[in-house]
Design a protein around this motif. Structure first.
Motif, PDB file in Angstrom:
ATOM      1  N   ASP A  97       0.826  -1.204   0.000  1.00 54.07           N
ATOM      2  CA  ASP A  97       0.000   0.000   0.000  1.00 54.07           C
ATOM      3  C   ASP A  97       0.864   1.260   0.000  1.00 54.07           C
ATOM      4  O   ASP A  97       0.537   2.252  -0.656  1.00 54.07           O
ATOM      5  CB  ASP A  97      -0.931   0.011   1.208  1.00 54.07           C
ATOM      6  N   PHE A  98       1.970   1.215   0.739  1.00 57.86           N
ATOM      7  CA  PHE A  98       2.857   2.374   0.782  1.00 57.86           C
ATOM      8  C   PHE A  98       3.440   2.649  -0.603  1.00 57.86           C
ATOM      9  O   PHE A  98       3.501   3.799  -1.043  1.00 57.86           O
ATOM     10  CB  PHE A  98       3.978   2.133   1.792  1.00 57.86           C
ATOM     11  N   ILE A  99       3.860   1.608  -1.291  1.00 59.09           N
ATOM     12  CA  ILE A  99       4.398   1.779  -2.646  1.00 59.09           C
ATOM     13  C   ILE A  99       3.315   2.303  -3.574  1.00 59.09           C
ATOM     14  O   ILE A  99       3.559   3.184  -4.422  1.00 59.09           O
ATOM     15  CB  ILE A  99       4.984   0.444  -3.157  1.00 59.09           C
ATOM     16  N   ALA A 100       2.091   1.792  -3.426  1.00 56.18           N
ATOM     17  CA  ALA A 100       0.985   2.257  -4.264  1.00 56.18           C
ATOM     18  C   ALA A 100       0.701   3.738  -4.023  1.00 56.18           C
ATOM     19  O   ALA A 100       0.462   4.497  -4.975  1.00 56.18           O
ATOM     20  CB  ALA A 100      -0.258   1.426  -3.995  1.00 56.18           C
ATOM     21  N   VAL A 101       0.741   4.160  -2.770  1.00 57.30           N
ATOM     22  CA  VAL A 101       0.523   5.584  -2.464  1.00 57.30           C
ATOM     23  C   VAL A 101       1.629   6.427  -3.079  1.00 57.30           C
ATOM     24  O   VAL A 101       1.379   7.509  -3.624  1.00 57.30           O
ATOM     25  CB  VAL A 101       0.433   5.796  -0.935  1.00 57.30           C
ATOM     26  N   ARG A 102       2.867   5.933  -3.001  1.00 50.59           N
ATOM     27  CA  ARG A 102       3.988   6.656  -3.593  1.00 50.59           C
ATOM     28  C   ARG A 102       3.817   6.797  -5.102  1.00 50.59           C
ATOM     29  O   ARG A 102       4.015   7.880  -5.668  1.00 50.59           O
ATOM     30  CB  ARG A 102       5.284   5.907  -3.277  1.00 50.59           C
ATOM     31  N   VAL A 103       3.428   5.717  -5.766  1.00 52.72           N
ATOM     32  CA  VAL A 103       3.240   5.756  -7.216  1.00 52.72           C
ATOM     33  C   VAL A 103       2.084   6.688  -7.569  1.00 52.72           C
ATOM     34  O   VAL A 103       2.172   7.475  -8.525  1.00 52.72           O
ATOM     35  CB  VAL A 103       2.993   4.328  -7.757  1.00 52.72           C
ATOM     36  N   MET A 104       0.994   6.617  -6.796  1.00 47.95           N
ATOM     37  CA  MET A 104      -0.149   7.497  -7.069  1.00 47.95           C
ATOM     38  C   MET A 104       0.227   8.958  -6.891  1.00 47.95           C
ATOM     39  O   MET A 104      -0.182   9.812  -7.689  1.00 47.95           O
ATOM     40  CB  MET A 104      -1.313   7.146  -6.145  1.00 47.95           C
ATOM     41  N   SER A 105       0.997   9.278  -5.865  1.00 46.86           N
ATOM     42  CA  SER A 105       1.374  10.675  -5.656  1.00 46.86           C
ATOM     43  C   SER A 105       2.310  11.159  -6.762  1.00 46.86           C
ATOM     44  O   SER A 105       2.192  12.293  -7.232  1.00 46.86           O
ATOM     45  CB  SER A 105       2.006  10.863  -4.286  1.00 46.86           C
ATOM     46  N   MET A 106       3.222  10.297  -7.203  1.00 44.60           N
ATOM     47  CA  MET A 106       4.106  10.699  -8.309  1.00 44.60           C
ATOM     48  C   MET A 106       3.301  10.918  -9.585  1.00 44.60           C
ATOM     49  O   MET A 106       3.536  11.892 -10.316  1.00 44.60           O
ATOM     50  CB  MET A 106       5.180   9.635  -8.537  1.00 44.60           C
ATOM     51  N   ALA A 107       2.359  10.032  -9.862  1.00 48.22           N
ATOM     52  CA  ALA A 107       1.531  10.183 -11.062  1.00 48.22           C
ATOM     53  C   ALA A 107       0.665  11.438 -10.968  1.00 48.22           C
ATOM     54  O   ALA A 107       0.488  12.156 -11.960  1.00 48.22           O
ATOM     55  CB  ALA A 107       0.658   8.946 -11.259  1.00 48.22           C
TER      56      ALA A 107
END
Length: 133
Positions: A97-107
């Motif tokens: 989930d942390f990686i997903a949040v990071r990817v979503m924020s970068m996108a």
């Protein structure tokens, strides 16, 4: 004489009760329905007392995170290192989930910068820097 007074009182009471029975029953039904509505209102009021981010944003973001975490690859070594860092930071979240949040924020940041770059005038000096950022 006493018998006549008592019987007339009982007769007047019985007639009054008979005539006002339907009216009283209607008032009781109305009070019961109002009580039911108030009960529903309390449930609605309790739900509305929850802050908007907790009521709306948290479920929407958790759905996005779950969706993106299913799309991302799961690597045990990387996740164990990230899990350690997350725990040290005090964040209670699975590494996926942390990686997903990071990817979503970068996108999201990339999408906003591109949107801003396309909305700025063509001769603006900031347009080039925004696209590179």
């Amino acid at each position: 004489m006493t018998f006549l007074i008592i019987s007339s009182m009982l007769l007047s009471f019985s007639l009054t009760a008979a005539f006002l029975y339907d009216y009283g029953k209607g008032l009781d039904d109305k009070a019961r329905r109002i009580g039911q509505i108030k009960g529903k209102r309390r449930e609605i009021d309790e739900e509305l007392n929850i802050p908007l981010p907790q009521r709306f944003l948290r479920p929407v973001l958790s759905r996005f995170v779950k969706f993106f975490s299913r799309l991302l690859p799961k690597n045990g070594k990387e996740n164990s290192g990230i899990l350690k860092k997350i725990k040290m930071a005090g964040i209670k979240m699975p590494p996926e989930d942390f990686i997903a949040v990071r990817v979503m924020s970068m996108a999201g940041i990339a999408a906003l910068s591109l949107l801003f770059a396309f909305l700025t005038p063509p001769r603006s000096p900031y347009r080039f820097f925004i696209v590179i950022y």
